[in-house]
Design an enzyme around this catalytic site. Structure first.
Site, PDB file in Angstrom:
ATOM      1  N   LYS A  13      15.830  35.342 -15.653  1.00  0.00           N
ATOM      2  CA  LYS A  13      14.765  36.219 -15.168  1.00  0.00           C
ATOM      3  C   LYS A  13      13.833  36.535 -16.328  1.00  0.00           C
ATOM      4  O   LYS A  13      14.282  36.947 -17.399  1.00  0.00           O
ATOM      5  CB  LYS A  13      15.395  37.497 -14.614  1.00  0.00           C
ATOM      6  CG  LYS A  13      14.414  38.584 -14.203  1.00  0.00           C
ATOM      7  CD  LYS A  13      15.207  39.758 -13.649  1.00  0.00           C
ATOM      8  CE  LYS A  13      14.350  40.969 -13.420  1.00  0.00           C
ATOM      9  NZ  LYS A  13      15.157  42.112 -12.926  1.00  0.00           N
ATOM     10  N   GLY A  41       6.054  40.731  -8.499  1.00  0.00           N
ATOM     11  CA  GLY A  41       4.800  41.081  -9.139  1.00  0.00           C
ATOM     12  C   GLY A  41       4.893  41.094 -10.645  1.00  0.00           C
ATOM     13  O   GLY A  41       3.885  40.912 -11.331  1.00  0.00           O
ATOM     14  N   ILE A  62      13.053  30.077  -8.675  1.00  0.00           N
ATOM     15  CA  ILE A  62      13.800  30.375  -7.458  1.00  0.00           C
ATOM     16  C   ILE A  62      13.479  31.757  -6.924  1.00  0.00           C
ATOM     17  O   ILE A  62      14.039  32.183  -5.918  1.00  0.00           O
ATOM     18  CB  ILE A  62      15.319  30.232  -7.687  1.00  0.00           C
ATOM     19  CG1 ILE A  62      15.782  31.144  -8.822  1.00  0.00           C
ATOM     20  CG2 ILE A  62      15.668  28.787  -7.979  1.00  0.00           C
ATOM     21  CD1 ILE A  62      17.286  31.099  -9.062  1.00  0.00           C
ATOM     22  N   ASP A  92      17.850  51.175  -5.096  1.00  0.00           N
ATOM     23  CA  ASP A  92      17.069  50.228  -4.303  1.00  0.00           C
ATOM     24  C   ASP A  92      17.991  49.261  -3.570  1.00  0.00           C
ATOM     25  O   ASP A  92      17.777  48.057  -3.548  1.00  0.00           O
ATOM     26  CB  ASP A  92      16.096  49.456  -5.195  1.00  0.00           C
ATOM     27  CG  ASP A  92      15.024  48.715  -4.375  1.00  0.00           C
ATOM     28  OD1 ASP A  92      14.848  49.057  -3.188  1.00  0.00           O
ATOM     29  OD2 ASP A  92      14.379  47.803  -4.913  1.00  0.00           O
TER      30      ASP A  92
END
Length: 799
Positions: free
Chosen positions: A101, A82, A78, A202
């Site tokens: 993940k 990189g 999903i 971020d």
């Protein structure tokens, strides 16, 4: 510690929330070369990302390994970056869907040093993420390594990230009420994470999810895309910046300055600007021009793009986008208040003198906040613009890591250890934490003891890293029943942290709080109470009454008050904490439910079994909804429901509940697990309540045999089962057999606990009662007298 919340008789890892359905993957409005987009939750059916990957003929990293650790079955990809992939998966143990993940290998011949850094940062990211418990932050369920691939298990969210919402809206801005609501919820989540000393670095639309129920969550602890030269200007304009995304980076990030929580506020300002106007504040195609805009150009007012925006929102966002951190809102709490006052039209209180929070440079450990950090390392300079030190943020992680450059400031003349040694020790420390998380406490203790010895040699006995290892040694000792040794270890940590950090430092208070817990383990509840009270006073003074650590301490104090017999005080305090956690975290948050569990326990001790039953049932239902019916924490609450039913004389209902609970415990943990046996013990007790004594004795004999084999003949649980057999034999009129068992129990408790221990005295009382039933009245009277004398000597009241 958050991961060590007391349950009824033991500490337990906090449970997590699990949303139900999932949503569809949609592309971001901008290229995403830095990591994974919307990683926590995004697919429909087989997943659009997977179908596209199949069309391109890609091979998935773990496609051949569909089942991780015999538990997580990978279904479809999903998200992909990189360095990583995110899969929709099914947790076979609990029957729920999750996001997994995975850290991918770096090319056919990866640089070992670089890969090692990424792996360590991935581990650190997992530990940091798992420690965050807030409804506005993506929940992490599990972390581990499978066949050389690190993986992180997260909740699967039902919603869309803000980039997808903008795309769905044809790149037009979102409705004003939605913008204000998103701003307020993100400010609340950032306030919590910043209180934990964590800076995201971020924040961008793709990393903020709006769920279908309106909840907003910060997600994406992403893995940065690697480059051969991640610190160079060329990477800035092509493959990407490892520490942030250009359209949302603060000026201090761009210039390599000190980055603290106010950098996140700037990034949030960029996000709000974009969802309110449809474009980011510096909407330029060239990344270099975007960065220069952040550094040098004042953004246009939002209402120049969209006139109907309220004035307060324009002012708030422009304040967030101030070039200097000192000109932005003080913190996320200040931001949230400004939004609330603007939304409601209330008049804010008159500002008084304020003290801005002390901040620290990125990459330094939390203990450096009161120290001079020394000379800051600057990044490469190109075209007159200093760049960030990208090696400090290869994963765009939420940062709490240590920086070896700060170590000499506290070591004096001690030789500087090599970075390789520090990295190795940090990695081994993380391994110890992972072993503990998996319940391998003996092995974890061995790892932490070895690391502590090496850190003490390299860094000194009072260095924070050494004390951190000592802290974990103490914790493993407490979990393996060595409370006296744990008390000594925590004492060393407290002394060292008070010298190095001060008595009110959060890490000092954490060690003192663990010391109080161990004192409780040793039955020294009055001393534990004194220490909890002192820690609580310090936490309230330095952090406030509603800080998560303060509430955790108040929870522990309530727990200990019950053990002191101060039940009304315990109930009142636990009720206050439950209300505060409900207000701050939500009614179904794991911490809220843990405290409500304690409320129910105290209600039972007070004899208010109807109230206890209702509360236990509410906790069990909430845990079943968020964790699943078979989760250990759900099963613990169901066990207490059974106790309450039995106390209320509703034996038939309790019996039915325990039969189902035994089946569930056996399926989840196995027939010899301690909790399975506890459920079977409850089943036997309720068979007795139903006067089914032959069945009750048979059940108790089986449980006793397993406990004797797995725990030992003198273990407290084994002795409880042996006594239960004796009780059943007495009801069956088999008093001679019962007497033999009662004596065995009393003799064992005398050996293990001492002749005057309350449990031993209870056993001798049982023995005397049995003698009386056998007509041996003289012996019975003499034994009753001995018990009474020992009770008087001990000062314990007669039950």
């Amino acid at each position: 510690m958050l991961r060590r919340v007391p349950s009824r008789l033991r500490r337990q890892l906090p449970p997590e929330h699990i949303p139900g359905a999932v949503a569809r993957l949609g592309p971001d409005s901008r290229p995403d070369p830095y990591g994974l987009r919307g990683q926590a939750a995004i697919l429909d059916g087989p997943g659009r990302a997977q179908r596209q990957a199949k069309r391109r003929g890609r091979q998935h990293t773990m496609a051949e390994t569909r089942l991780i650790q015999s538990r997580y079955r990978l279904l479809d990809v999903i998200g992909r970056g990189g360095m990583g992939e995110v899969w929709r998966a099914r947790d076979e143990a609990l029957g729920r869907q999750v996001a997994v993940k995975c850290l991918k290998p770096v090319g056919p011949q990866p640089d070992r040093s670089f890969t090692g850094i990424l792996r360590e940062r991935f581990r650190r990211e997992a530990r940091v993420a798992a420690a965050l418990q807030h409804r506005g932050v993506t929940v992490v369920h599990d972390f581990g390594e499978h066949e050389g691939v690190l993986y992180l298990v997260m909740e699967l969210l039902d919603g869309r990230n803000l980039s997808q919402l903008l795309e769905d809206n044809g790149q037009r801005p979102l409705p004003v009420p939605d913008v204000v609501d998103i701003a307020e919820q993100v400010a609340d989540a950032l306030g919590y994470t910043h209180e934990q000393g964590i800076v995201h670095r971020d924040l961008k639309p793709a990393n903020i999810m709006r769920l279908t129920d309106g909840t907003v969550k910060i997600c994406d602890f992403g893995i940065a895309r690697p480059g051969h030269d991640v610190g160079s200007a060329s990477r800035l304009t092509s493959a990407g910046v490892a520490m942030g995304t250009p359209h949302y980076m603060s000026p201090e990030q761009i210039s390599g300055g000190d980055v603290d929580h106010r950098s996140d506020l700037y990034s949030l300002g960029c996000v709000l600007y974009e969802i309110a106007t449809g474009v980011p504040p510096f909407d330029l195609d060239d990344a270099w021009a975007v960065l220069v805009g952040h550094r040098d150009t004042r953004p246009e007012p939002l209402r120049s793009h969209r006139a109907e925006l309220p004035g307060f929102l324009d002012r708030v966002v422009l304040d967030l986008l101030a070039k200097s951190p000192g000109e932005r809102p003080t913190d996320a709490g200040d931001l949230r208040r400004r939004i609330r006052y603007g939304r409601t039209g209330d008049r804010p209180p008159e500002p008084g003198p304020t003290t801005r929070p002390t901040t620290r440079p990125p990459g330094l450990p939390s203990w450096t906040h009161a120290m001079t950090a020394g000379r800051r390392a600057t990044g490469t300079v190109a075209a007159g613009l200093p760049l960030p030190d990208h090696s400090a943020g290869l994963t765009s992680e939420w940062t709490t890591g240590t920086d070896p450059r700060a170590l000499p400031a506290v070591r004096g003349e001690r030789p500087t250890p090599s970075p390789e040694l520090l990295s190795t020790l940090a990695d081994r420390h993380g391994t110890g934490l992972d072993l503990g998380r998996l319940g391998h406490w003996e092995e974890a203790g061995e790892v932490h003891r070895a690391v502590a010895a090496e850190r003490e040699h390299a860094l000194g006995p009072d260095h924070p890293d050494t004390l951190s290892s000592r802290y974990e040694v103490g914790f493993t000792l407490s979990r393996t029943g060595r409370a006296d040794d744990a008390l000594r270890e925590f004492g060393r940590v407290v002394d060292g942290r008070e010298r190095a950090l001060g008595p009110d430092h959060p890490e000092t208070l954490a060690a003192r709080q663990e010391t109080a817990y161990v004192l409780g383990q040793l039955g020294r509840h009055f001393e534990a109470h004194q220490m909890y009270a002192a820690v609580l006073a310090s936490r309230e003074r330095t952090m406030g009454r509603d800080h998560p650590d303060t509430l955790r301490c108040r929870h522990n104090l309530a727990f200990n008050l019950a053990r002191l017999g101060r039940l009304e005080d315990s109930y009142r305090l636990a009720h206050e904490v439950a209300d505060a956690r409900t207000r701050l975290l939500g009614a179904t948050h794991p911490d809220t439910l843990a405290t409500r569990y304690e409320v129910a326990y105290t209600l039972g001790r007070l004899g208010r079994w109807e109230d206890a039953l209702r509360t236990y049932r509410e906790v069990a239902q909430a845990r079943a909804a968020s964790l699943g019916a078979g989760h250990p924490e759900t099963l613990s609450a169901r066990y207490e429901v059974g106790i309450s039913l039995g106390r209320l004389g509703r034996g038939a209902e309790a019996l039915e509940l325990y039969r189902a609970l035994v089946q569930d415990r056996t399926r989840v943990s196995g027939p010899a697990d301690a909790e399975t046996l506890r459920a079977r013990h409850g089943l036997g007790v309720n068979l007795g309540r139903m006067a089914r004594w032959e069945e009750a004795v048979g059940e108790a004999r089986q449980v006793c045999a397993i406990r004797e084999r797995t725990l030992g003949p003198d273990h407290p649980d084994t002795l409880v089962s042996r006594r239960e057999i004796a009780v059943g034999l007495g009801w069956l009129g088999r008093w001679t057999e019962a007497l033999t068992l009662y004596r065995q129990v009393a003799d064992a408790r005398t050996r293990v606990l001492g002749a005057d221990h309350p449990d031993t005295l209870t056993g001798r009382n049982d023995e005397a009662h049995c003698l009386e039933q056998l007509g041996r009245r003289t012996e019975a009277v003499e034994l009753y007298r001995q018990v009474a004398a020992l009770r008087r000597q001990r000062g314990a009241p007669r039950p």
